[in-house]
Design an enzyme around this catalytic site. Structure first.
Site, PDB file in Angstrom:
ATOM      1  CE1 TYR A  28     -14.638  -5.886 -31.606  1.00 26.67           C
ATOM      2  CE2 TYR A  28     -13.942  -6.227 -33.876  1.00 26.67           C
ATOM      3  CZ  TYR A  28     -14.467  -5.419 -32.900  1.00 26.67           C
ATOM      4  OH  TYR A  28     -14.826  -4.137 -33.202  1.00 26.67           O
ATOM      5  CE  LYS A  71     -14.158  -7.127 -39.633  1.00 23.09           C
ATOM      6  NZ  LYS A  71     -14.250  -6.934 -38.177  1.00 23.09           N
ATOM      7  CB  CYS A 108     -16.414  -2.952 -40.786  1.00 23.48           C
ATOM      8  SG  CYS A 108     -16.953  -1.906 -39.461  1.00 23.48           S
ATOM      9  CB  CYS A 119     -16.725   1.490 -40.125  1.00 21.08           C
ATOM     10  SG  CYS A 119     -17.530   0.403 -41.286  1.00 21.08           S
ATOM     11  CD  GLU A 162     -12.968  -9.488 -36.642  1.00 22.38           C
ATOM     12  OE1 GLU A 162     -14.180  -9.750 -36.675  1.00 22.38           O
ATOM     13  OE2 GLU A 162     -12.523  -8.315 -36.714  1.00 22.38           O
ATOM     14  CD  GLU A 172     -30.723 -27.900 -43.754  1.00 24.84           C
ATOM     15  OE1 GLU A 172     -29.881 -28.159 -44.631  1.00 24.84           O
ATOM     16  OE2 GLU A 172     -31.844 -28.398 -43.722  1.00 24.84           O
TER      17      GLU A 172
END
Lengths: 450, 510
Positions: A172, A39, A36, A31, A176, A449
């Site tokens: 992914y 990235k 993460c 990570c 990404e 929303e």
């Protein structure tokens, strides 16, 4: 760190076997170093590139030519990672956890051998062990892959701009990386064997792919590379990739500066002596099956994180599992890690946040007649002025009709998907129903929303 | 005789349009009246109400323009080579924003047409309980009768007319978004002229706080203008409004100070004069030092509260009761006024948060009750809001202060954390005021009473949690929710330091 709170004598062994190209990094795991964190920062760099274009529409003026400097970005990112590595070492020290930068492997019951960079071996014994060795990127097993291709392990610290890049894979990670590389202005092609984002909601996966294609990323579908050759050395050099169709005999060739393999990750469990202590692993995947208390088949050996079988490969899941495990072992707690309804986000150019069932899985589990899917396309207010796509952002919720229309799946495709999804994940954990969702007033004007 | 229309809605804003369109779905004959009295400076706009024309929409777009200015600065740290200097041109932004707003005006007219709702651009007033009359711009009189009437005329900004020159030379938010030229060096004056009640303080920040002035000052600063906010901290039943009553708003204001907005605290303006250069000379009293000071500005914007738009409606004639202090229309839980067939929704109603989504929801539910056999009432609890200052503040539920008041400080637990958004690291941005606070009941279930978040994309973060709170979320449930990494929102699921413990609440680690 959690165990040290209970005054236990704790040791951590961490070692990074260099990549085929020689890349290595410090304490913190995937990570922090090659996952993460870098990235998201590079994704942010790409988003800022888009922001620059938007800014002109909002009245900001600066030269037409705006170029991106890979080295400036990578240096900043690596400096930040370095500070995290350092932070972890300090944290371990402060919590009196012994840390050794050595490769650990079991040599017998309750005994581990640690080998450091210089080859010096030491033996350690402990009452209990926790295996959290994670995974590393897989290679294709074709000529030229290890010599000339890079992986995500190398990308985030690459000391030169990757240039024209071929990304192999549809995970992914592949999307990404392709996403931010293109956002930084590079010529990017993605070579995909079959479908995108296997395991994710396929309706959304195809929207993500479509968006990327419409925004300049080339896709070569239903092909796999069979050979990578070097045309010219350099930083970057020039590579020739030969690929074969998966549905016929067609062979194609292409030239790229960089080939990034993102075809999957393999658990680091084969060479840590698990056979010596009898820990069973799944022979095919290398993953370790555990019970719901993270215990392997050997009572004093536990495992968490990416190496677990049938569990999600996510940092927060690993952290949560690790903390709760220790509280159960030493703190008298009974709470187990809740692996249900874990939210995730894919940081592609158009971000995707999700929690719960994909539409396919919901249909499979409950039957099409028992689920209701509510959906909507939306146009973020911030995209109006710069005239960005007005029909790409999308949200959908999947409800279980039989259970009071309880929301069992939440999916949003749009900016800041992670920020949007987090709160909904909490609400899903509280058993939110469609009625409750309808009864909640939106904050205006925000994407969430919708 | 029989009325021409089943429903007449007076006011074509968020609440009014939502109600009218919903009623039309039930096959009813519906008409909407909308009219914009030009501001003292002469500004006017089309159909859609405050939100669309001079509220949320242009505000958020200009806020976005300012955020993009910060993004430009960040971008350099992320490797983008941008030539200096970087300039902002007001007219490019204003035109783009105004064009978008106009497209919304158009969209609303088309929607009304599609739904067969009749639209009159007239200023109406009651001539009897079922009749409204008004004059068109051309001077023709129109008389409309309806079975049921909904008043949704909203509000307009107030002028501090007791200050010399205020009306002649100052502008309000009604004008700011429609300026064709840059406002230049701007003074925004926040004066709370309303009475406060504790309820209003806690439901939403918008009612009493310097929202409008802070949001506007925020984006003006962000696009590079010399911006000053004049604010007088009003003693509120013994408490200092800014620093103790609202921890969150003081964090927001502190951020703005470091961001470049100037604050003139504890000052009250006494007069505004026009200079030969066409600049405005403002004189004020510094209540702290007891001195008088003055400075010149290109623009002075008043943000002293809003008044309900009821003056010309002739409400007394038909007996619709209003609150004598605020002027707002008194309604019950079903939005009914003191006259049985007359209702009201939105900013015009007493005791309701002045928010678009609230007005829309109330309007829709009202239409469903009137024509759709529904009995569902509007739930005004736990309405989430966001203040779009440079560092945004989103919240839902009770403020800490209100929770202490309702339950006693021994019965509540406040979890908090100072965190740093990942994207700020490489950009070398100051995250000192990035803060999250969750107020819970202390007893066993630990139900969440309120959640407060200061940081980027606050609205996006809070929305989902608002849902959770509506479902009765508890602290343990939140802790069972796994975080999404790396985001700012995940910090909410990791809150574990209490204020009571006195421990350092700074988030460390990855």
């Amino acid at each position: 760190q959690e165990a040290a709170k209970y005054d236990k004598k704790v040791m951590v062994l961490d070692f990074v076997t260099p990549t085929p190209l020689g890349t290595s990094w410090g304490l913190g795991g995937t990570c922090v170093n090659v996952g993460c964190i870098p990235k998201k920062l590079m994704h942010q760099a790409a988003l800022l590139g888009q922001a620059l274009q938007d800014a002109r529409k909002f009245g900001w003026q600066f030269t037409e030519e705006v170029k991106h400097n890979w080295m400036t970005m990578t240096e900043s990112v690596q400096n930040y990672i370095g500070s995290l590595n350092w932070g972890y070492r300090v944290a371990l020290r402060e919590k009196k956890v012994t840390y050794e930068n050595a490769y650990g492997e079991f040599v017998g019951p309750h005994t581990v051998k640690a080998t450091n960079k210089r080859g010096v071996e030491k033996l350690y014994t402990a009452k209990r062990f926790l295996i959290a060795t994670g995974e590393r990127p897989r290679y294709l097993g074709i000529p030229g892959d290890k010599e000339y291709c890079i992986s995500s392990d190398d990308l985030f610290s690459l000391p030169y701009c990757p240039g024209k890049t071929l990304v192999v894979g549809a995970s992914y990670v592949a999307l990404e990386c392709a996403g931010f590389l293109a956002g930084l202005g590079l010529d990017v092609t993605v070579m995909v064997r079959s479908i995108l984002l296997r395991g994710f909601d396929q309706d959304i996966a195809s929207k993500i792919g479509e968006y990327m294609e419409e925004h300049g990323i080339n896709f070569i579908k239903q092909f796999v590379p069979i050979k990578v050759e070097q045309i010219e050395e350099g930083t970057p050099g020039r590579l020739k990739v030969t690929a074969q169709s998966t549905v016929g005999n067609q062979i194609i060739e292409g030239e790229y500066n960089t080939v990034l393999l993102a075809i999957g990750r393999d658990a680091c469990t084969r060479k840590i002596g698990l056979d010596k202590v009898g820990v069973k692993i799944n022979e095919k995947t290398g993953k370790i099956p555990v019970n719901d208390e993270e215990q392997t088949n050997v009572p004093y050996i536990y495992a968490i994180g990416d190496i677990l079988q049938d569990k999600l490969e996510l940092t927060p899941v690993a952290i949560q599992a690790g903390r709760l495990l220790i509280r159960r072992l030493y703190g008298g707690a009974t709470t187990k890690c809740d692996y249900v309804n874990v939210p995730t986000t894919v940081f592609t150019p158009l971000e995707y946040g999700a929690c719960g069932y994909s539409e396919e899985r919901a249909v499979e589990e409950f039957g099409e007649e028992n689920i209701e899917v509510y959906h909507s396309y939306f146009w973020p207010l911030e995209w109006t002025v710069p005239s960005r796509d007005n029909n790409k952002c999308y949200a959908k919720i999947i409800c279980n009709i039989k259970d009071n229309e309880r929301v069992i799946g939440f999916h949003v495709l749009g900016p800041n998907a992670g920020e949007v999804t987090q709160g909904f994940a909490a609400a899903i954990k509280c058993g939110m129903t469609k009625e409750q969702l309808d009864g909640t007033i939106g904050i205006h004007p925000v994407c969430a929303e919708v | 005789g029989k009325s021409e229309y089943d429903l007449l809605v007076v006011g074509g804003g968020s609440g009014g349009l939502a109600c009218a369109k919903e009623a039309a779905q039930f096959g009813r004959k519906v008409a909407v009246l909308d009219y914009v009295e030009p501001s003292p400076q002469g500004t006017q706009w089309g159909l859609g109400g405050t939100c669309v024309n001079v509220g949320c929409i242009p505000k958020k777009l200009m806020h976005q323009a300012a955020l993009l200015g910060s993004a430009l600065k960040d971008a350099q740290h992320y490797g983008w080579n941008i030539s200096q200097p970087v300039q902002h041109t007001w007219s490019v932004m204003a035109q783009a924003v105004q064009n978008y707003v106009k497209s919304l005006n158009w969209g609303h007219r088309v929607q009304l047409q599609d739904k067969k709702v009749k639209y009159f651009n007239i200023k109406g007033s009651f001539s009897d309980p079922h009749t409204i009359r008004g004059l068109t711009k051309a001077g023709k009189e129109i008389v409309i009768t309806a079975e049921k009437i909904v008043i949704a005329t909203g509000g307009r900004p107030k002028y501090p007319t007791h200050i010399a020159g205020a009306l002649e030379y100052g502008i309000t938010s009604d004008d700011l978004f429609w300026l064709k030229e840059s406002p230049g060096k701007t003074l925004l004056v926040h004066l709370s002229l309303l009475h406060f009640c504790e309820d209003v303080v806690c439901i939403s920040l918008t009612d009493i706080s310097p929202d409008v002035s802070l949001e506007c000052a925020g984006f003006l600063t962000g696009i590079g203008l010399d911006t000053t906010v004049m604010i007088r901290s009003i003693p509120l039943r013994g408490f200092d409004q800014v620093s103790r009553k609202h921890q969150m708003s003081s964090l927001v204001a502190k951020h703005m100070e470091s961001y470049g907005t100037k604050f003139l605290k504890k000052c009250i303006p006494t007069k505004v004069e026009k200079l030969e250069s066409n600049k405005l000379q403002v004189t004020w009293k510094n209540t702290d030092l007891g001195t008088e000071e003055s400075d010149s500005f290109d623009t002075v914007m008043w943000a002293v509260g809003r008044v309900p738009d009821t003056k010309t409606l002739n409400l007394e004639t038909v007996g619709v009761k209003t609150n004598p202090e605020t002027g707002k229309i008194i309604v019950d839980a079903s939005e009914a006024t003191s006259v049985p067939h007359i209702y009201a929704v939105g900013d015009i109603t007493e005791g309701r948060p002045e928010l678009t989504p609230t007005a829309i929801a109330a309007g829709k539910l009202l239409a469903r009750r009137l024509f759709g056999q529904s009995s569902e009432l509007m739930d005004y609890d736990n309405i989430p809001t966001t203040v779009f200052t440079p560092l945004e503040y989103g919240c839902v539920g009770l403020s800490e202060e209100k929770a202490v008041q309702c339950y006693g400080s021994d019965n509540i637990e406040v979890f908090h954390a100072y965190y740093k958004p990942l994207e700020f690291t490489v950009a070398e941005r100051d995250a000192t005021q990035c803060y999250i606070k969750m107020v819970c009941l202390r007893e066993s279930e630990q139900r969440i009473l309120g959640l407060h978040f200061i940081g980027p994309n606050a609205g996006e973060v809070i929305q989902g949690f608002a849902l959770g709170i509506k479902c009765g979320a508890t602290y343990p449930q939140l802790m069972k929710t796994i975080g999404i990494h790396p985001t700012c929102a995940e910090e909410v699921t990791k809150l574990h330091i209490t204020k009571r413990s006195g421990l350092d609440a700074t988030v460390t680690g990855c």
